[in-house]
Scaffold this active site. Structure first.
Site, short mmCIF file in Angstrom:
data_model
loop_
_atom_site.label_atom_id
_atom_site.label_comp_id
_atom_site.label_asym_id
_atom_site.label_seq_id
_atom_site.Cartn_x
_atom_site.Cartn_y
_atom_site.Cartn_z
N ASP A 1 -3.21 8.96 7.30
CA ASP A 1 -2.33 7.93 6.74
C ASP A 1 -0.93 8.48 6.50
OD1 ASP A 1 -5.19 7.01 6.08
OD2 ASP A 1 -3.92 5.25 5.83
N ARG B 1 0.85 -1.18 0.00
CA ARG B 1 0.00 0.00 0.00
C ARG B 1 0.90 1.24 0.00
NH1 ARG B 1 -5.22 -0.26 3.07
NH2 ARG B 1 -5.59 1.48 1.64
N ASN C 1 -5.70 11.29 4.30
CA ASN C 1 -6.51 10.37 5.09
C ASN C 1 -7.59 9.81 4.17
OD1 ASN C 1 -7.15 9.06 7.61
ND2 ASN C 1 -8.92 10.40 7.78
N LYS C 2 -8.36 8.88 4.67
CA LYS C 2 -9.40 8.21 3.90
C LYS C 2 -10.22 9.19 3.06
CE LYS C 2 -9.95 4.75 3.70
NZ LYS C 2 -9.24 4.06 2.59
#
Lengths: 356, 356
Positions: A245, A99, A255-256
């Protein structure tokens, strides 16, 4: 708050997203929550990499801990091979390729790589890697509790908290990042309720955050992502906590996907918007959000919910897994070493310096 | 543009959301799109009311047309009953009780009620109601084309349009409201592409807008609702068109949940945000958005996608079907009588005056 302070040990009864026992890594399968609570056993680094890629485990800190144990598994696999270091490095590369956005992954792998480099014997390396992975996990839990204590001070009793995605215990070693302030506040006897964005496309809010909060006895109301701005307009939200993240040196935060939309709405309504993340999430190598790598994932994540197809076959889809919230929309960044405020370039550099 | 102008007759090949033939109302079942294209037959007003309530048909203008035919069915059911007027009124009340937000429903029912009141014989009433329903449908299509022409002028060739929910042909008699400008621009030879918000919880964007645009040959990319702000940040959106379920006298607009969030993001990025709706959607009785009634729907809409449960059993859910976008975030309101600009109290009153 120094490193050796006593901090409250809340969260010991929380569900564990991962644990390591007798040479085996156990991961709670987060793809089938909340319907089934099932741990999968891992004995090879390659399987572990696949688990990260397919999001059996997810959340930047939990990915970091998992990858650290992945390297332990590699060392155990190859401890009778002459070229064990080379073989472990190859597995570290495979783990790093799973990732692209979560920086904790690379940070944990760097720590493990250093152990391998310094090792003298294969069995010594395996033991040292295990100790280091255990330390990474313990530090993560400790950092979560510290973030919780700092964040809890910002929560008034009776407050309504909005969160996006899952930056709870399940996303970390145990106690969460964005949800840690909620848990710490509840542990101090404050009344807190949470609105959880369901977080399309992978529904971590609906599947994980709602479940985790219910398990841990915190009142939670589930909403779809597009309701967040409206419930702010209705005056239902006092404060927003989200995870991260990766955080650039200037405070821009990956982030998401959907976090940016929440931040814009919070700003419009004058609601404080906090990012909660350990200092390991801060990447001073990245100067601004423009350089933050954003992973794009497959169209199926959007067009299929479980086995239910929700869109026409063959439709074009854009599916970025993360977005970037500019630092100017962030009220503060709650780290394990205190709350960073603007200018972030300075405050983040300061907490990073203390890291070593 | 006067009422008798010739307007381009684009859209004649579009899929029909409803039609009336030989005493039977046919509704395209929008709950099973895009997987199945199936019309359901209706011969009673009560069945028709149920179809509106369960969203077999949805979209404020389409609901209005359907309700008008529902009254026709009532008249046909009761034309041999002495107290036929009373019985029809009862069915009108049942139709009115189906959904609270879309004003077109009440507007269409008022027109039909007037026909009943003025009628002399039961068969005469049935005939007159049929003519009036046909007129409401034809007017709706005509209004859609007019809104399309006004809106198309705002679209440059090569433009990227964002829309939320489905305010396309499927939401109206035939040619749409928010999508009408796109169709009109394409009919004029402009290149236009559309980003469609999937629109949780009922996924009208994924199921209906994406399908409709693909059917009608317009390039479309599907995104989750929480990506809208981010793709604006990436510079991918030139203009936003959304529909409306009810517009207050001051321009505050009730539309599908999530519209407000899109409006905030558009404002932040300096992207024009247009509401597209026939003047029948404007309700001068409602002074501001605060008085707009917002329907709340069942938790299952959020926790179930098809038969897939996506959240823990028993979780609290807040599920408002609409939200209110304040007039100050609306660049213009495109009606069938021209584009209204601020101050809306004046411009909306003007177009409403021309309505009669």
């Amino acid at each position: 708050m120094g490193k050796n302070d006593n901090i409250a040990k809340w969260g010991q009864n929380f569900v564990k997203p991962l644990y390591f026992r007798k040479g085996t890594l156990f991961l709670l399968d987060q793809t089938i929550l909340p319907h089934k609570v099932k741990y999968i056993r891992y004995t090879t680094a390659r399987q572990t990499a696949k688990a990260i890629k397919t999001m059996i485990v997810r959340g930047a800190p939990a990915i970091g801990c998992t990858a650290a144990y992945g390297v332990v598994l590699a060392a155990r696999q190859y401890q009778h091979r002459k070229n064990y270091k080379e073989l472990i490095y190859r597995e570290i590369d495979a783990l790093a390729a799973t990732r692209p956005t979560a920086v904790n992954l690379f940070w944990a792998l760097r720590r493990q790589r250093l152990i391998v480099e310094q090792g003298r014997t294969a069995s010594g390396v395996a033991k040292a890697l295990t100790l280091e992975a255990n330390r990474i996990l313990a530090e993560d839990i400790d950092m979560g509790r510290r973030m919780g204590e700092y964040g809890a001070k910002l929560i008034k009793t009776g407050a309504s908290v909005l969160t996006h995605c899952n930056a709870g215990g399940l996303a970390t070693g145990l106690v969460g990042t964005a949800l840690a302030p909620v848990y710490a506040a509840v542990a101090r006897g404050k009344k807190v309720k949470v609105y959880a964005d369901e977080t399309r496309p992978r529904l971590q809010g609906a599947r994980l955050t709602a479940w985790e909060l219910m398990q841990n006895g915190v009142p939670v109301t589930l909403i779809t992502d597009n309701m967040a701005a409206y419930i702010m307009q209705l005056g239902k939200i006092d404060i927003v906590f989200v995870g991260a993240d990766r955080i650039a040196a200037n405070g821009d935060t990956a982030n998401k996907i959907g976090t940016y939309s929440v931040a814009l709405a919070a700003r419009h309504h004058g609601i404080p918007f906090y990012v909660v993340a350990p200092t390991s999430t801060v990447d001073l190598q990245i100067r601004t959000g423009r350089q933050l790598p954003i992973e794009e994932r497959s169209a199926d994540e959007v067009t299929l919910v479980g086995k239910t197809r929700i869109a026409p076959r063959g439709v074009n889809v854009f599916n970025p897994a993360f977005d970037v919230t500019p630092a100017r929309l962030v009220t503060g960044i709650i780290t394990d070493r205190g709350v960073c405020r603007r200018p972030y370039r300075r405050s983040l550099a300061k907490v990073k310096k203390e890291e070593f």
